[in-house]
Write a protein that holds these residues in place. Sequence first.
Motif, short mmCIF file in Angstrom:
data_model
loop_
_atom_site.label_atom_id
_atom_site.label_comp_id
_atom_site.label_asym_id
_atom_site.label_seq_id
_atom_site.Cartn_x
_atom_site.Cartn_y
_atom_site.Cartn_z
N LEU A 9 -29.71 -46.46 -10.95
CA LEU A 9 -29.64 -46.25 -12.39
C LEU A 9 -29.22 -47.54 -13.10
CD1 LEU A 9 -29.66 -44.25 -14.80
CD2 LEU A 9 -27.28 -43.72 -14.23
N SER A 10 -28.22 -48.22 -12.57
CA SER A 10 -27.75 -49.45 -13.22
C SER A 10 -28.83 -50.54 -13.21
CB SER A 10 -26.46 -49.96 -12.59
OG SER A 10 -26.65 -50.25 -11.23
N GLN A 11 -29.59 -50.62 -12.13
CA GLN A 11 -30.70 -51.59 -12.07
C GLN A 11 -31.73 -51.27 -13.15
OE1 GLN A 11 -33.33 -51.14 -8.71
NE2 GLN A 11 -33.83 -53.33 -8.69
N ALA A 12 -32.02 -50.00 -13.34
CA ALA A 12 -32.98 -49.59 -14.37
C ALA A 12 -32.50 -49.98 -15.75
CB ALA A 12 -33.23 -48.08 -14.29
N VAL A 13 -31.27 -49.62 -16.07
CA VAL A 13 -30.73 -49.90 -17.41
C VAL A 13 -30.68 -51.41 -17.65
CG1 VAL A 13 -28.70 -49.70 -18.89
CG2 VAL A 13 -29.50 -47.72 -17.59
N ASN A 14 -30.23 -52.18 -16.68
CA ASN A 14 -30.15 -53.64 -16.84
C ASN A 14 -31.52 -54.26 -17.08
OD1 ASN A 14 -27.36 -53.61 -16.54
ND2 ASN A 14 -27.44 -54.09 -14.36
N THR A 15 -32.51 -53.87 -16.28
CA THR A 15 -33.86 -54.42 -16.42
C THR A 15 -34.48 -54.02 -17.76
OG1 THR A 15 -34.19 -54.42 -14.03
CG2 THR A 15 -36.17 -54.50 -15.40
N LEU A 16 -34.34 -52.76 -18.12
CA LEU A 16 -34.92 -52.28 -19.38
C LEU A 16 -34.25 -52.95 -20.58
CD1 LEU A 16 -35.26 -48.56 -18.34
CD2 LEU A 16 -37.14 -50.18 -18.67
N THR A 17 -32.96 -53.21 -20.50
CA THR A 17 -32.26 -53.94 -21.57
C THR A 17 -32.83 -55.35 -21.70
OG1 THR A 17 -30.25 -52.65 -21.25
CG2 THR A 17 -30.01 -54.76 -22.38
N GLU A 18 -33.05 -56.02 -20.57
CA GLU A 18 -33.65 -57.36 -20.58
C GLU A 18 -35.05 -57.34 -21.20
OE1 GLU A 18 -33.54 -58.81 -16.58
OE2 GLU A 18 -31.35 -58.89 -16.53
N GLU A 19 -35.75 -56.21 -21.07
CA GLU A 19 -37.11 -56.09 -21.61
C GLU A 19 -37.13 -55.67 -23.08
OE1 GLU A 19 -39.35 -53.55 -19.00
OE2 GLU A 19 -39.35 -55.04 -17.40
N GLY A 20 -35.95 -55.58 -23.70
CA GLY A 20 -35.90 -55.31 -25.14
C GLY A 20 -35.42 -53.93 -25.53
N ILE A 48 -40.63 -41.07 -26.76
CA ILE A 48 -40.25 -41.45 -25.41
C ILE A 48 -41.41 -42.22 -24.80
CG2 ILE A 48 -39.71 -40.62 -23.09
CD1 ILE A 48 -38.29 -38.23 -24.42
N ILE A 49 -41.15 -43.46 -24.41
CA ILE A 49 -42.16 -44.33 -23.83
C ILE A 49 -42.33 -44.04 -22.34
CG2 ILE A 49 -42.86 -46.73 -23.44
CD1 ILE A 49 -42.73 -45.88 -26.43
N ILE A 69 -36.93 -45.33 -25.17
CA ILE A 69 -37.22 -44.72 -26.46
C ILE A 69 -37.48 -45.80 -27.50
CG2 ILE A 69 -36.20 -43.35 -28.34
CD1 ILE A 69 -34.68 -41.79 -26.20
N GLU A 70 -38.44 -45.51 -28.39
CA GLU A 70 -38.70 -46.40 -29.52
C GLU A 70 -38.67 -45.56 -30.80
OE1 GLU A 70 -41.77 -49.79 -31.19
OE2 GLU A 70 -42.18 -48.83 -29.26
N ALA A 71 -37.95 -46.07 -31.80
CA ALA A 71 -37.86 -45.40 -33.10
C ALA A 71 -38.97 -45.89 -34.02
CB ALA A 71 -36.50 -45.67 -33.73
N ASN A 72 -39.26 -45.11 -35.05
CA ASN A 72 -40.28 -45.50 -36.03
C ASN A 72 -39.96 -46.83 -36.72
OD1 ASN A 72 -41.66 -43.17 -35.46
ND2 ASN A 72 -41.05 -42.09 -37.32
N ASP A 73 -38.68 -47.19 -36.79
CA ASP A 73 -38.29 -48.45 -37.45
C ASP A 73 -38.31 -49.64 -36.48
OD1 ASP A 73 -36.01 -48.13 -35.90
OD2 ASP A 73 -34.66 -47.82 -37.59
N GLY A 74 -38.77 -49.41 -35.24
CA GLY A 74 -38.88 -50.49 -34.26
C GLY A 74 -37.70 -50.62 -33.32
N THR A 75 -36.63 -49.89 -33.56
CA THR A 75 -35.47 -49.92 -32.67
C THR A 75 -35.88 -49.38 -31.30
OG1 THR A 75 -33.96 -49.56 -34.53
CG2 THR A 75 -33.11 -49.06 -32.33
#
Length: 102
Positions: A9-20, A48-49, A69-75
């Motif tokens: 789980l931590s590997q996933a969160v860290n990598t996804l954070t690096e990807e934006g 949900i992407i 997840i991506e919000a309509n405002d780009g977050t």
Amino acid sequence: MNKHSFDTLSQAVNTLTEEGFKEDFEADESCIKALYSKKEYQPNELKIIDSYRFEGMTNPSDESVVFTIEANDGTKGTMVMSYGASTAQNEELIQQIPCVKN
């Protein structure tokens, strides 16, 4: 479909954070909150992407899932949901977020 294969789980969160996917989302009683920006969203303002599931090392029933997840405002961010005896997330609200498969 998933474009990654993560071991933890931590590997996933860290990598996804690096990807934006830098924001942390949490579903409470009435909305989905972005914890860093303090923005609040309704499920129809999000998509949900992808999702990544993990089983606990010692107990297979100790599962969790990470949603990108991506919000309509780009977050863009992640939401971690644990399955088990109790979860802090509002599962009904999460189920209302549309899924988009790339």
